[in-house]
Design an enzyme around this catalytic site. Structure first.
Site, PDB file in Angstrom:
ATOM      1  N   LYS A  81      -1.373  -1.292  -4.055  1.00 15.20           N
ATOM      2  CA  LYS A  81      -2.448  -0.306  -4.014  1.00 15.20           C
ATOM      3  C   LYS A  81      -1.775   1.055  -4.153  1.00 15.20           C
ATOM      4  CE  LYS A  81      -5.862   1.897  -1.036  1.00 15.20           C
ATOM      5  NZ  LYS A  81      -6.529   1.963   0.278  1.00 15.20           N
TER       6      LYS A  81
ATOM      7  N   TYR B 262       0.862  -1.175   0.000  1.00 21.93           N
ATOM      8  CA  TYR B 262       0.000   0.000   0.000  1.00 21.93           C
ATOM      9  C   TYR B 262       0.901   1.229   0.000  1.00 21.93           C
ATOM     10  CZ  TYR B 262      -3.677   3.209   1.786  1.00 21.93           C
ATOM     11  OH  TYR B 262      -4.561   4.236   1.974  1.00 21.93           O
TER      12      TYR B 262
END
Length: 304
Positions: free
Chosen positions: A172, A144
């Site tokens: 992400k 992330y």
């Protein structure tokens, strides 16, 4: 395109529209697991591909260990398929993050979402060691990248290193710099790109993203499913006008008050939003009015 066709867009547990789920709290701010389980089941029934519990939108930083554990088990049970659940396992320490990844694996989750070390500005070697440690839990790790909050930037070159070392399967991408999608594809062609911010959905879908870790489907799952399917199939005739209609709401996902805004929209849409735990304060009068106006507009246009 109907929700029934959703599985065609998903060949890995981390693919597709994965909703970063908001967590319902009762008025006394205790976790309402029954409402959460119903919310997860409802999202999947509305065509979403999976859920991401214990992310920032799920206010994981405010949860006790017991609450955090119960949220994961509730999500897996409500989904009926652990491959559709990607728990957030971020923690200050690598050992703790690995423990949460092991917990997710034991619960049956198909993948996990992990921030880089964020207690300090970690260098590349420290970031690599962190991801390698958590990968040892044996469950696929999605990185992330949120350099605004973590102050650690997972650049395309660093992501390529983490992927080549076998520590991550996807990222992400929340930097907001859509140009990075192309550099990531050049440096690590087999690293899956996931849309990390709602307000760059179309841009990253056109650049080859194979998933969306999304916030606003909590409030408007069916319209967001339609938007996502159209975007990843490059059906611009459907995607572009819908994206324009929803963008006044989608951009709240990139703002500091994203949790409060999405929960407010959920309330207005008849879904389990409710309060946030401190230190998140309620929206200001002006913010609340803006969220309400944008939400009521899209609801009046038939979006659900």
């Amino acid at each position: 395109m109907t929700p029934a066709s959703a599985p065609a867009f998903r060949t890995r547990p981390w693919h597709g529209l994965m909703v970063a789920t908001a967590l319902p709290f009762r008025e006394d701010l205790s976790v309402d697991l029954d409402a959460y389980g119903e919310h997860v089941a409802g999202l999947l029934a509305d065509g979403c591909d999976g859920v991401v519990p214990n992310g920032s939108l799920g206010e994981y930083q405010t949860l006790t260990d017991d609450e955090r554990s119960r949220v994961v088990h509730t999500a897996v049970e409500a989904a009926g398929d652990g491959d559709r659940v990607m728990p957030g396992v971020s923690a200050y320490g690598s050992a703790e993050a690995r423990r949460w990844a092991e917990h997710a694996a034991e619960a049956g989750a198909g993948s996990v979402l992990l921030l880089p070390p964020n207690a300090y500005r970690a260098d590349d070697d420290a970031v690599a060691a962190h991801y390698a440690e958590v990968a040892r839990a044996g469950v696929p790790v999605v990185a992330y990248n949120n350099p605004y909050d973590t102050k650690v930037d997972l650049t395309p070159a660093l992501l390529a290193r983490l992927h080549h070392e076998g520590s991550i399967v996807a990222v992400k991408e929340f930097s907001g710099d859509v140009r990075r999608a192309y550099e990531i594809a050049e440096l690590a062609p087999s690293l899956d790109l996931l849309i990390g911010a709602d307000d760059v959905l179309l841009e990253l879908a056109l650049a080859g993203a194979v998933g969306w870790i999304a916030g606003y489907p909590n409030a408007l799952p069916r319209s967001c499913v339609t938007l996502y399917r159209a975007a990843v199939t490059h059906d611009l005739a459907t995607a572009l006008p819908l994206y324009r209609e929803l963008h006044p709401l989608l951009r709240w996902d990139s703002r500091t008050e994203f949790v409060q805004a999405i929960k407010r929209s959920m309330d207005l849409a008849g879904r389990p939003g409710g309060p946030t735990r401190p230190p998140r304060a309620p929206l200001t009068t002006e913010q609340d009015a803006a969220v309400r106006a944008a939400t009521e507009k899209v609801l009046a246009e038939g979006h659900r």
